[in-house]
Design a protein around this motif. Sequence first.
Motif, PDB file in Angstrom:
ATOM      1  N   LEU A  54       0.806  -1.261  -0.065  1.00 15.94           N
ATOM      2  CA  LEU A  54       0.034   0.204  -0.099  1.00 15.94           C
ATOM      3  C   LEU A  54       0.655   1.313   0.055  1.00 15.94           C
ATOM      4  O   LEU A  54       0.515   2.185  -0.719  1.00 15.94           O
ATOM      5  N   HIS A  55       1.720   1.500   0.780  1.00 16.07           N
ATOM      6  CA  HIS A  55       2.521   2.710   1.238  1.00 16.07           C
ATOM      7  C   HIS A  55       4.010   2.629   0.521  1.00 16.07           C
ATOM      8  O   HIS A  55       4.705   3.640   0.604  1.00 16.07           O
ATOM      9  N   GLY A  56       4.537   1.370   0.181  1.00 14.56           N
ATOM     10  CA  GLY A  56       5.951   1.288  -0.487  1.00 14.56           C
ATOM     11  C   GLY A  56       7.134   0.968   0.916  1.00 14.56           C
ATOM     12  O   GLY A  56       6.591   0.830   1.976  1.00 14.56           O
ATOM     13  N   ILE A  57       8.383   1.049   0.726  1.00 14.70           N
ATOM     14  CA  ILE A  57       9.222   0.975   1.514  1.00 14.70           C
ATOM     15  C   ILE A  57       9.098   1.768   2.663  1.00 14.70           C
ATOM     16  O   ILE A  57       9.577   1.357   3.633  1.00 14.70           O
ATOM     17  N   THR A  58       8.739   2.921   2.633  1.00 14.31           N
ATOM     18  CA  THR A  58       8.489   4.212   3.571  1.00 14.31           C
ATOM     19  C   THR A  58       7.623   3.348   4.795  1.00 14.31           C
ATOM     20  O   THR A  58       7.629   3.874   6.164  1.00 14.31           O
ATOM     21  N   SER A  59       6.730   2.430   4.438  1.00 10.82           N
ATOM     22  CA  SER A  59       5.966   1.905   5.499  1.00 10.82           C
ATOM     23  C   SER A  59       6.651   1.154   6.620  1.00 10.82           C
ATOM     24  O   SER A  59       6.286   1.103   8.059  1.00 10.82           O
ATOM     25  N   HIS A  60       7.784   0.583   6.612  1.00 13.19           N
ATOM     26  CA  HIS A  60       8.693   0.121   7.426  1.00 13.19           C
ATOM     27  C   HIS A  60       9.063   1.102   8.593  1.00 13.19           C
ATOM     28  O   HIS A  60       9.486   0.688   9.838  1.00 13.19           O
ATOM     29  N   ASP A  61       9.221   2.273   8.296  1.00  9.88           N
ATOM     30  CA  ASP A  61       9.727   3.255   9.196  1.00  9.88           C
ATOM     31  C   ASP A  61       8.614   4.110   9.792  1.00  9.88           C
ATOM     32  O   ASP A  61       8.780   4.834  10.578  1.00  9.88           O
ATOM     33  N   ASN A  62       7.450   3.850   9.492  1.00 11.30           N
ATOM     34  CA  ASN A  62       6.301   4.672   9.738  1.00 11.30           C
ATOM     35  C   ASN A  62       5.266   3.689  10.461  1.00 11.30           C
ATOM     36  O   ASN A  62       4.494   3.109  10.082  1.00 11.30           O
ATOM     37  N   ARG A  63       5.277   3.901  11.734  1.00 14.28           N
ATOM     38  CA  ARG A  63       4.648   2.993  12.692  1.00 14.28           C
ATOM     39  C   ARG A  63       2.755   3.321  12.284  1.00 14.28           C
ATOM     40  O   ARG A  63       2.064   2.284  12.212  1.00 14.28           O
ATOM     41  N   HIS A  64       2.601   4.559  12.012  1.00 15.64           N
ATOM     42  CA  HIS A  64       1.341   4.968  11.806  1.00 15.64           C
ATOM     43  C   HIS A  64       0.614   4.199  10.606  1.00 15.64           C
ATOM     44  O   HIS A  64      -0.628   3.402  10.542  1.00 15.64           O
TER      45      HIS A  64
END
Length: 123
Positions: free
Chosen positions: A40-50
């Motif tokens: 859904l959000h790409g690789i940035t989801s791994h650093d974004n708990r929200h």
Amino acid sequence: MRMTSRKKEILSYFEPDNAKWVTGEIGYPPFDVSGVAYLLHGITSHDNRHQIESTRRTLEAMTKDGLLEKVISYEQRQDTTQSGGGAGVWCNCSRYGLPGSCNLRRDDGGRRDAIEGEAVRVE
């Protein structure tokens, strides 16, 4: 139940047309929360708990509405404080799939409906 665009997108990951791409990205269903968040959000989801928590809430709502089925498996995962060389930690992991496709059956031997022989995974 409100069918949002996010729910439609998650359901599209289970369609046969998308199977090759999805399994190449996060593996075979049932999917875990971090895998769906990545789609859904790409690789940035791994650093974004929200983003991970938002995805988890959406998957739980879809399970409650009967669109998905949840199964809990005991898996080895990399701890967030470990580097690539860590052994990981064992934990319960929630996985989500289409209803009727997540049935896990333990083979205790001696089953009448079991098929005799050897099992091999074909890739």
